[in-house]
Structures are given as C-alpha cells and as structure tokens.
Design a protein around this motif. Structure first.
Motif: not given
Length: 233
Positions: A200-207, A219-220
C-alpha cells in the motif's frame, strides 16, 4: 456477505502454477463455511501451492486461512487479493539467534513474471543474507526470480543457529503484479507469525497496541522511497 446464496468457484494449483483441481463452495445468504483444505479438496494433500476463491459476480466474500503444524500451535495465513502490485516491502527481517525469515511471492496472473528481492540493513545498505531458493543455497543481498503463471516461490533464510543476528528489511519489485507474505519463525520456541508484504501507499498507518498486563508491543518501520521509487515509510 450478501443477502443471496452464492457458489464460490475454487481453483487448486501447485507451487508451479499447474491446476490440479476445481470445485465450488456453496454459501447461504450471509453464511459461513469452515473446513480443512485437504479434506474438501483431496488434491491439496501433501503439496504446497495456492487456492483461489473467485468472488461471484455482484457478490462479496471474506476469506481467512490458518496453518496448523504437526508439532502443535497455529498461525494465520494472509490472503492475497489479486491482482497485486509490482513493488512492496517487508518492514522487518531477522536472521540468526534462533530467527528465520521466509518471503513467499505469489504470481496471481496468467503470465510469467520476473521479480527481484533485495535485502537492506538498518542503515539502508545492502545486507548479505544466507538463503535457499528453488533448492539452491547462497549468501547475497538480492535474488532474481522467475515466477510462472499462478506460481509461488519461496526465499527462505538459513543460519538460524548463527550467534550473530542479521536485522533489516526486504523490498521486492516485479515486471507484473504479484502478492506475497513474510513468515517469521523463532526456532527455540517453535513459534512463528505470518504477515503480508506491504504494497500500500497510504498517507498514514495505524497500529493498535496493548502494553498492559505484562504485554509488550514491537514495532518495525522501513523507508523504501529511495529503493523502489515510492514514498513510503
């Protein structure tokens, strides 16, 4: 996931992409089916490969897979949704000190494709990793692969018992869209986890994390913008 019954077409292929069986799974409206793959489709017993579940016209389905080793325990198998993309990454690799990392690519198209997997250390430099692919072993910072139509190919790290830990990331590029996942295994405890390769090429990622009651969250992150031409962390 629809309000009407559906027949889901199924195709079983071996790791070379050769079709070995077809069938249909019938689902009632909003219904559910659970089964051992080799019980429902006998040709899948004793081989590795792919099973394709085709979404019926105007339908919507959900698919989940699980792997049950004979030694006990289990892990989830990420489901690859076609047709995939021509680049992606594994945000983390661990090789040595009991760890192995296995990358599996899946060609979900009807044409052969060439792919390259590259390994990088924490500073973004090429990382030489001992691995096995197609029955051959080598130590290198990249490997070129040719995937036949609908075939899969595995790059499996070696030297789990090496006292030195190799840590970094992996990126792949290909001539046509592919999917894949990475399997992390800690041999001393026989534990493993499987996560999809990031395409993916998302504007942000939520973990979502949970550091309560003695739990810890690892986290990596990997920056692949200068490696395969996509701004992505």
């Amino acid at each position: 996931l629809t309000a009407a019954p559906e027949g889901v077409p199924v195709i079983i292929r071996d790791s070379f992409g050769t079709q070995v069986e077809t069938g249909t799974v019938s689902l009632p409206a909003g219904g559910h089916a659970m089964f051992n793959l080799s019980d429902r489709f006998a040709s899948s017993g004793g081989i590795d490969g792919t099973v394709e579940f085709a979404t019926p016209a105007d339908g919507r389905i959900g698919v989940m897979g699980m792997n049950f080793p004979s030694s006990g325990g289990f892990t989830a198998i990420p489901v690859a949704a076609g047709p995939g993309l021509s680049s992606g990454s594994a945000a983390h690799l661990a090789v040595g000190q009991g760890w192995t990392s296995t990358i599996q690519l899946i060609n979900s198209s009807n044409a052969p494709t060439q792919a390259r997997v590259r390994f990088f250390d924490d500073s973004g430099n090429p990382l030489s990793v001992p691995f096995a692919v197609a029955g051959a072993t080598q130590t290198a910072d990249s490997v070129d692969l040719v995937l036949l139509p609908y075939a899969t190919m595995t790059v499996r790290s070696l030297a789990a018992d090496d006292p030195n830990l190799l840590s970094g990331s992996a990126q792949f590029t290909s001539d046509s869209p592919v999917n894949g996942f990475v399997r992390f295994r800690y041999e001393p405890m026989g534990q493993e986890m499987v996560t999809p390769l990031e395409t993916r090429k998302a504007t942000s990622y939520f973990l979502a994390f949970d550091n309560t009651n003695g739990l810890a969250t690892g986290v990596a992150l990997t920056n692949i913008s200068t490696k395969i031409g996509r701004a992505h962390v």
